[in-house]
Scaffold this motif. Sequence first.
Motif, PDB file in Angstrom:
ATOM      1  N   LYS A 204       0.841  -1.196   0.000  1.00  0.00           N
ATOM      2  CA  LYS A 204       0.000   0.000   0.000  1.00  0.00           C
ATOM      3  C   LYS A 204       0.872   1.239   0.000  1.00  0.00           C
ATOM      4  N   VAL A 205       0.312   2.309  -0.566  1.00  0.00           N
ATOM      5  CA  VAL A 205       1.011   3.576  -0.702  1.00  0.00           C
ATOM      6  C   VAL A 205       0.230   4.649   0.051  1.00  0.00           C
ATOM      7  N   ALA A 206       0.934   5.436   0.845  1.00  0.00           N
ATOM      8  CA  ALA A 206       0.329   6.598   1.494  1.00  0.00           C
ATOM      9  C   ALA A 206       0.275   7.722   0.466  1.00  0.00           C
ATOM     10  N   ILE A 207      -0.912   8.246   0.223  1.00  0.00           N
ATOM     11  CA  ILE A 207      -1.095   9.337  -0.732  1.00  0.00           C
ATOM     12  C   ILE A 207      -1.261  10.625   0.073  1.00  0.00           C
ATOM     13  N   LEU A 208      -0.242  11.480   0.030  1.00  0.00           N
ATOM     14  CA  LEU A 208      -0.232  12.718   0.813  1.00  0.00           C
ATOM     15  C   LEU A 208      -0.835  13.843  -0.012  1.00  0.00           C
TER      16      LEU A 208
ATOM     17  N   ASN B 219      -8.403  25.550   0.855  1.00  0.00           N
ATOM     18  CA  ASN B 219      -9.555  26.201   0.232  1.00  0.00           C
ATOM     19  C   ASN B 219      -9.841  25.708  -1.189  1.00  0.00           C
ATOM     20  N   ARG B 220      -9.650  24.416  -1.380  1.00  0.00           N
ATOM     21  CA  ARG B 220      -9.944  23.805  -2.682  1.00  0.00           C
ATOM     22  C   ARG B 220     -10.698  22.498  -2.455  1.00  0.00           C
ATOM     23  N   SER B 221     -11.780  22.595  -1.702  1.00  0.00           N
ATOM     24  CA  SER B 221     -12.547  21.405  -1.344  1.00  0.00           C
ATOM     25  C   SER B 221     -13.060  20.662  -2.570  1.00  0.00           C
ATOM     26  N   GLU B 222     -13.371  21.374  -3.656  1.00  0.00           N
ATOM     27  CA  GLU B 222     -13.890  20.700  -4.851  1.00  0.00           C
ATOM     28  C   GLU B 222     -12.873  19.709  -5.407  1.00  0.00           C
ATOM     29  N   PHE B 223     -11.573  20.035  -5.288  1.00  0.00           N
ATOM     30  CA  PHE B 223     -10.546  19.109  -5.761  1.00  0.00           C
ATOM     31  C   PHE B 223     -10.408  17.907  -4.822  1.00  0.00           C
ATOM     32  N   VAL B 224     -10.488  18.144  -3.536  1.00  0.00           N
ATOM     33  CA  VAL B 224     -10.396  17.031  -2.578  1.00  0.00           C
ATOM     34  C   VAL B 224     -11.593  16.099  -2.739  1.00  0.00           C
ATOM     35  N   LEU B 225     -12.777  16.678  -2.938  1.00  0.00           N
ATOM     36  CA  LEU B 225     -13.963  15.843  -3.157  1.00  0.00           C
ATOM     37  C   LEU B 225     -13.807  15.015  -4.434  1.00  0.00           C
ATOM     38  N   GLN B 226     -13.192  15.590  -5.453  1.00  0.00           N
ATOM     39  CA  GLN B 226     -12.916  14.838  -6.683  1.00  0.00           C
ATOM     40  C   GLN B 226     -11.970  13.675  -6.377  1.00  0.00           C
TER      41      GLN B 226
ATOM     42  N   TYR C 102       3.521  12.211  -2.848  1.00  0.00           N
ATOM     43  CA  TYR C 102       2.922  13.540  -2.723  1.00  0.00           C
ATOM     44  C   TYR C 102       2.041  13.741  -3.948  1.00  0.00           C
ATOM     45  N   VAL C 103       0.794  14.103  -3.714  1.00  0.00           N
ATOM     46  CA  VAL C 103      -0.141  14.360  -4.809  1.00  0.00           C
ATOM     47  C   VAL C 103      -0.801  15.703  -4.541  1.00  0.00           C
ATOM     48  N   GLY C 104      -0.672  16.628  -5.480  1.00  0.00           N
ATOM     49  CA  GLY C 104      -1.386  17.891  -5.348  1.00  0.00           C
ATOM     50  C   GLY C 104      -2.878  17.623  -5.322  1.00  0.00           C
ATOM     51  N   ASP C 105      -3.634  18.496  -4.673  1.00  0.00           N
ATOM     52  CA  ASP C 105      -5.074  18.246  -4.577  1.00  0.00           C
ATOM     53  C   ASP C 105      -5.750  18.212  -5.944  1.00  0.00           C
ATOM     54  N   ASP C 106      -5.119  18.810  -6.952  1.00  0.00           N
ATOM     55  CA  ASP C 106      -5.690  18.801  -8.297  1.00  0.00           C
ATOM     56  C   ASP C 106      -5.036  17.763  -9.211  1.00  0.00           C
ATOM     57  N   ASP C 107      -4.225  16.881  -8.655  1.00  0.00           N
ATOM     58  CA  ASP C 107      -3.583  15.813  -9.414  1.00  0.00           C
ATOM     59  C   ASP C 107      -4.303  14.496  -9.152  1.00  0.00           C
TER      60      ASP C 107
END
Length: 184
Positions: free
Chosen positions: A3-7, A12-19, A88-93
Amino acid sequence: VPKVAILIPTKNRSEFVLQQLRYHSYMNSPHTLYIGDSSDKEHSEKILSGIKQFKDKLNVIYRQYPDIKAEPTCKELLKLVEEKYSIYVGDDDIAIPNSLTKCAQFLAENTDYSCAHGTAVLLSVKGNLGSIIKGASKYSLKENELLLGSYRLELFLNNYWVPLFSVHRTEEFKIAHDTFDTLP
């Protein structure tokens, strides 16, 4: 299956986190999402509501880090990680779960490597999240398998790419993040 931890640091970008939550749920991702949230109350509440919605399908570790930037947030999240591998993953990646598994398996079988990645694509969109894709291009994540460390460093410095978005051994990733405090 390793398993991989996805950081995922966010502010203030909840729409990306919800995606991210919807995508990883749809893909039946076995990996843990570590969300470091520096958002205001409105966005934090939306993110927490989304986490609650997917609690039976996803493993999510959520922490609030008010007024902290992305790199220090990742350093804090890494303190929580139990998985042997991290990214490391950006919230929009978007990182494809099966690909993360393959990278972790590669690292497990090849102890001389410190990180692994596949092909990445950069999409440009017209409008906001969920809009029409207007273009795609390869995002450069290169290989560096030269024999000597000095040669690897020279290649990297003369032909830079961002290794942050690769799957790393968590313990090595922690050491790398420790240096962020001293970099200007």
